[in-house]
Scaffold this active site. Sequence first.
Site, PDB file in Angstrom:
ATOM      1  N   LYS A  66     -80.947 -23.867  25.075  1.00 57.40           N
ATOM      2  CA  LYS A  66     -81.741 -22.677  24.738  1.00 57.40           C
ATOM      3  C   LYS A  66     -82.145 -22.822  23.267  1.00 57.40           C
ATOM      4  O   LYS A  66     -81.345 -22.632  22.353  1.00 57.40           O
ATOM      5  CB  LYS A  66     -80.897 -21.415  24.962  1.00 57.40           C
ATOM      6  CG  LYS A  66     -81.206 -20.221  24.077  1.00 57.40           C
ATOM      7  CD  LYS A  66     -82.487 -19.491  24.447  1.00 57.40           C
ATOM      8  CE  LYS A  66     -82.683 -18.272  23.546  1.00 57.40           C
ATOM      9  NZ  LYS A  66     -83.316 -18.619  22.248  1.00 57.40           N
TER      10      LYS A  66
ATOM     11  N   GLU B  96     -70.757 -23.183  15.673  1.00 55.83           N
ATOM     12  CA  GLU B  96     -71.159 -23.739  14.363  1.00 55.83           C
ATOM     13  C   GLU B  96     -71.964 -22.628  13.688  1.00 55.83           C
ATOM     14  O   GLU B  96     -73.096 -22.358  14.081  1.00 55.83           O
ATOM     15  CB  GLU B  96     -72.040 -24.980  14.527  1.00 55.83           C
ATOM     16  CG  GLU B  96     -71.524 -26.039  15.488  1.00 55.83           C
ATOM     17  CD  GLU B  96     -70.251 -26.706  15.025  1.00 55.83           C
ATOM     18  OE1 GLU B  96     -69.996 -26.730  13.809  1.00 55.83           O
ATOM     19  OE2 GLU B  96     -69.502 -27.185  15.888  1.00 55.83           O
TER      20      GLU B  96
ATOM     21  N   CYS C 135     -77.454 -24.085   6.529  1.00 53.10           N
ATOM     22  CA  CYS C 135     -76.169 -23.394   6.638  1.00 53.10           C
ATOM     23  C   CYS C 135     -75.135 -23.882   5.622  1.00 53.10           C
ATOM     24  O   CYS C 135     -74.343 -23.110   5.114  1.00 53.10           O
ATOM     25  CB  CYS C 135     -75.610 -23.565   8.042  1.00 53.10           C
ATOM     26  SG  CYS C 135     -75.544 -25.293   8.537  1.00 53.10           S
TER      27      CYS C 135
ATOM     28  N   GLU D 163     -74.534 -14.544   3.295  1.00 55.48           N
ATOM     29  CA  GLU D 163     -75.468 -15.662   3.460  1.00 55.48           C
ATOM     30  C   GLU D 163     -76.900 -15.125   3.391  1.00 55.48           C
ATOM     31  O   GLU D 163     -77.290 -14.269   4.186  1.00 55.48           O
ATOM     32  CB  GLU D 163     -75.228 -16.320   4.830  1.00 55.48           C
ATOM     33  CG  GLU D 163     -76.054 -17.572   5.030  1.00 55.48           C
ATOM     34  CD  GLU D 163     -75.842 -18.198   6.409  1.00 55.48           C
ATOM     35  OE1 GLU D 163     -75.733 -17.467   7.408  1.00 55.48           O
ATOM     36  OE2 GLU D 163     -75.800 -19.449   6.470  1.00 55.48           O
TER      37      GLU D 163
HETATM   38  P1  NAD Z   1     -79.117 -16.417  15.318  1.00 52.73           P
HETATM   39  O1  NAD Z   1     -77.663 -16.279  15.489  1.00 52.73           O
HETATM   40  O2  NAD Z   1     -79.930 -15.195  15.101  1.00 52.73           O
HETATM   41  O3  NAD Z   1     -79.773 -17.156  16.571  1.00 52.73           O
HETATM   42  C1  NAD Z   1     -79.310 -18.415  17.005  1.00 52.73           C
HETATM   43  C2  NAD Z   1     -79.661 -18.581  18.463  1.00 52.73           C
HETATM   44  O4  NAD Z   1     -78.965 -17.582  19.216  1.00 52.73           O
HETATM   45  C3  NAD Z   1     -81.148 -18.411  18.807  1.00 52.73           C
HETATM   46  O5  NAD Z   1     -81.503 -19.328  19.807  1.00 52.73           O
HETATM   47  C4  NAD Z   1     -81.199 -16.992  19.365  1.00 52.73           C
HETATM   48  O6  NAD Z   1     -82.267 -16.799  20.275  1.00 52.73           O
HETATM   49  C5  NAD Z   1     -79.865 -16.912  20.074  1.00 52.73           C
HETATM   50  N1  NAD Z   1     -79.371 -15.549  20.279  1.00 52.73           N
HETATM   51  C6  NAD Z   1     -79.664 -14.423  19.576  1.00 52.73           C
HETATM   52  N2  NAD Z   1     -79.022 -13.355  20.107  1.00 52.73           N
HETATM   53  C7  NAD Z   1     -78.294 -13.814  21.149  1.00 52.73           C
HETATM   54  C8  NAD Z   1     -77.392 -13.209  22.073  1.00 52.73           C
HETATM   55  N3  NAD Z   1     -77.131 -11.902  22.030  1.00 52.73           N
HETATM   56  N4  NAD Z   1     -76.790 -13.983  22.983  1.00 52.73           N
HETATM   57  C9  NAD Z   1     -77.018 -15.317  23.029  1.00 52.73           C
HETATM   58  N5  NAD Z   1     -77.883 -15.952  22.202  1.00 52.73           N
HETATM   59  C10 NAD Z   1     -78.506 -15.211  21.256  1.00 52.73           C
HETATM   60  O7  NAD Z   1     -79.300 -17.464  14.117  1.00 52.73           O
HETATM   61  P2  NAD Z   1     -80.651 -17.967  13.446  1.00 52.73           P
HETATM   62  O8  NAD Z   1     -81.191 -16.865  12.618  1.00 52.73           O
HETATM   63  O9  NAD Z   1     -81.515 -18.593  14.482  1.00 52.73           O
HETATM   64  O10 NAD Z   1     -80.088 -19.164  12.532  1.00 52.73           O
HETATM   65  C11 NAD Z   1     -79.545 -18.965  11.281  1.00 52.73           C
HETATM   66  C12 NAD Z   1     -78.031 -19.015  11.322  1.00 52.73           C
HETATM   67  O11 NAD Z   1     -77.594 -20.244  11.910  1.00 52.73           O
HETATM   68  C13 NAD Z   1     -77.442 -18.996   9.921  1.00 52.73           C
HETATM   69  O12 NAD Z   1     -76.306 -18.165   9.906  1.00 52.73           O
HETATM   70  C14 NAD Z   1     -77.037 -20.455   9.717  1.00 52.73           C
HETATM   71  O13 NAD Z   1     -76.058 -20.635   8.740  1.00 52.73           O
HETATM   72  C15 NAD Z   1     -76.579 -20.835  11.087  1.00 52.73           C
HETATM   73  N6  NAD Z   1     -76.545 -22.308  11.263  1.00 52.73           N
HETATM   74  C16 NAD Z   1     -75.330 -22.958  11.310  1.00 52.73           C
HETATM   75  C17 NAD Z   1     -75.273 -24.359  11.422  1.00 52.73           C
HETATM   76  C18 NAD Z   1     -73.962 -25.116  11.448  1.00 52.73           C
HETATM   77  O14 NAD Z   1     -73.962 -26.298  11.772  1.00 52.73           O
HETATM   78  N7  NAD Z   1     -72.843 -24.497  11.108  1.00 52.73           N
HETATM   79  C19 NAD Z   1     -76.460 -25.082  11.520  1.00 52.73           C
HETATM   80  C20 NAD Z   1     -77.668 -24.389  11.476  1.00 52.73           C
HETATM   81  C21 NAD Z   1     -77.702 -23.002  11.347  1.00 52.73           C
END
Ligand code: NAD
Length: 497
Positions: A192, A267, A301, A400
Amino acid sequence: MNEIITSKLLPEVLDFLSQKQFGGFAGGKDLFSAQDCFIVSHDPGSGEKIAEIAELDAAEVNHAVDAANRAFLDPSWHDLSIGERGALLHRLADEVEKQKHVLAQIESLDAGKVEAQAVGDIQNFVDTFRYFIGLSQTVPTRTTLAVSGHEAWTVRQPWGTCAFIFPWNFPFLLIGWGIAPALAAGNTVVIKPAEDTSLSAIYLAKLAKQVGIPDGVINVVTGRGETTGSALSQHQKIKRMSFTGSPEVGRLVAQSCGHNLVPVKLELGGKGAAIVFDDLDIEDTAQKLVNAITFHTGQVCCDATRWLIHEKAYDDFVSACIEKLQSVKIGHQLQETTQMGPVVNEKQRQRILSYLDKGKSEGANCLLEGGTISVNGCEGHYVKPALLSGSLDNIAAREEIFGPVAYLARFSSEQEAIEMANQTDYGLANSVWTEDRNRATRIAEKMIAGNSWINAHNVFAHGVPYGGINKSGMGGGVLSIETLMDYLRSTSVVRPL
Ligand code: NAD
């Protein structure tokens, strides 16, 4: 689309985008929404629409999971030897490498990523596949156990359908980190992607079919998090879940997996520190940290967003950083001169601006203003880099922000620096900068996080485990032999003698 931008796109990219409406991909076929629902995907740099992406619901997610479950048991995948499976996956990696520049432009346009950085992400995907394919050929999956009075052994086998939910900041690179070990171990996958950046995942699924990966081995479900993502994380027929994204959503995904007793890897976000001593080249260190905070416009991140500087170096470091940040060239991500592109969407820009306001209203000093900036001829979501300083209790030092914003504080002793670095709920990645190797080692081991880097930030080598602890994640991380083993369940077999 803006003519200046289309003139930069390769014919293959224009051809791909001419499709205009994109479905997910399941069982080797496009998967559209029965309700005919679409999400509009924009170019973050120009604000213009580039595609419509199918918004799939729980029934369509179910269809994709069924396809993955069928493919897992199908002899065309299930009965392949490790060598045959590896050969097939190498074909996919080779084809991605051949189409690197096409994929990089798609990624750049969709995610707002500077094109040269997108090329690096695609190559990283290829390298990740090759790393895990290589490992899968060598790790023992059958181990004889020396146990008195029994004949006993363990055997490791793939789990079945593994689900992956990804964020928008490194769409293609993270798909590689996620699915390469799962596929190399013989599982099937349902991906997804984030709603803003689904195009490269869709392209990949079609490439996989072209190179002969059996239908249903790689499936993509597109749509919003609350609907599509939630349906996938609640699905009872997935065997493993991996989520990369924010801690808030990670918690929801973990709750669903906990309810269904599905193992989950998280992650999540970070608020990393860089501890800088006064014994190294301050100009050079400032340049490296400026490069890190402006890389993908700070939407990284593991970035160092809290810069802890020895009091003797503080003033020189701040002057060097301000000068370097002011000279960063901001522009559309496909312009060759651009060093820092837009942020992914308006919501993200507003998030950054609101953290700057909240930080200042809680008393942070503003060393470099930041804020919005317009780019000639482009209506995208641009921000300038910002530097704040002050107490680490400030909201801008605690939460963050996910933009080109660093928060500075000074320290006078090693112990104080370690305590400051550890003053966070997160635990993803920190760095220490000093010529003193013993001091660097001491501090690197005392900073509480999944990763500590010395005289560098954002270092990823295949074979070195990368993952977060505390609010930054759980479940074993990525990129190492342990990750491959996570995708191989273990059975013990025993016969009393
Ligand atoms: P997000 O949590 O808003 O979304 C991530 C994914 O989850 C998207 O595909 C989104 O559609 C999906 N999602 C949203 N609500 C959901 C739900 N209720 N149930 C299931 N899936 C759902 O994050 P974002 O804004 O896309 O990305 C930024 C975040 O990702 C930051 O916190 C960043 O630090 C983190 N990140 C972490 C790593 C790592 O390796 N630790 C790498 C990249 C990004």
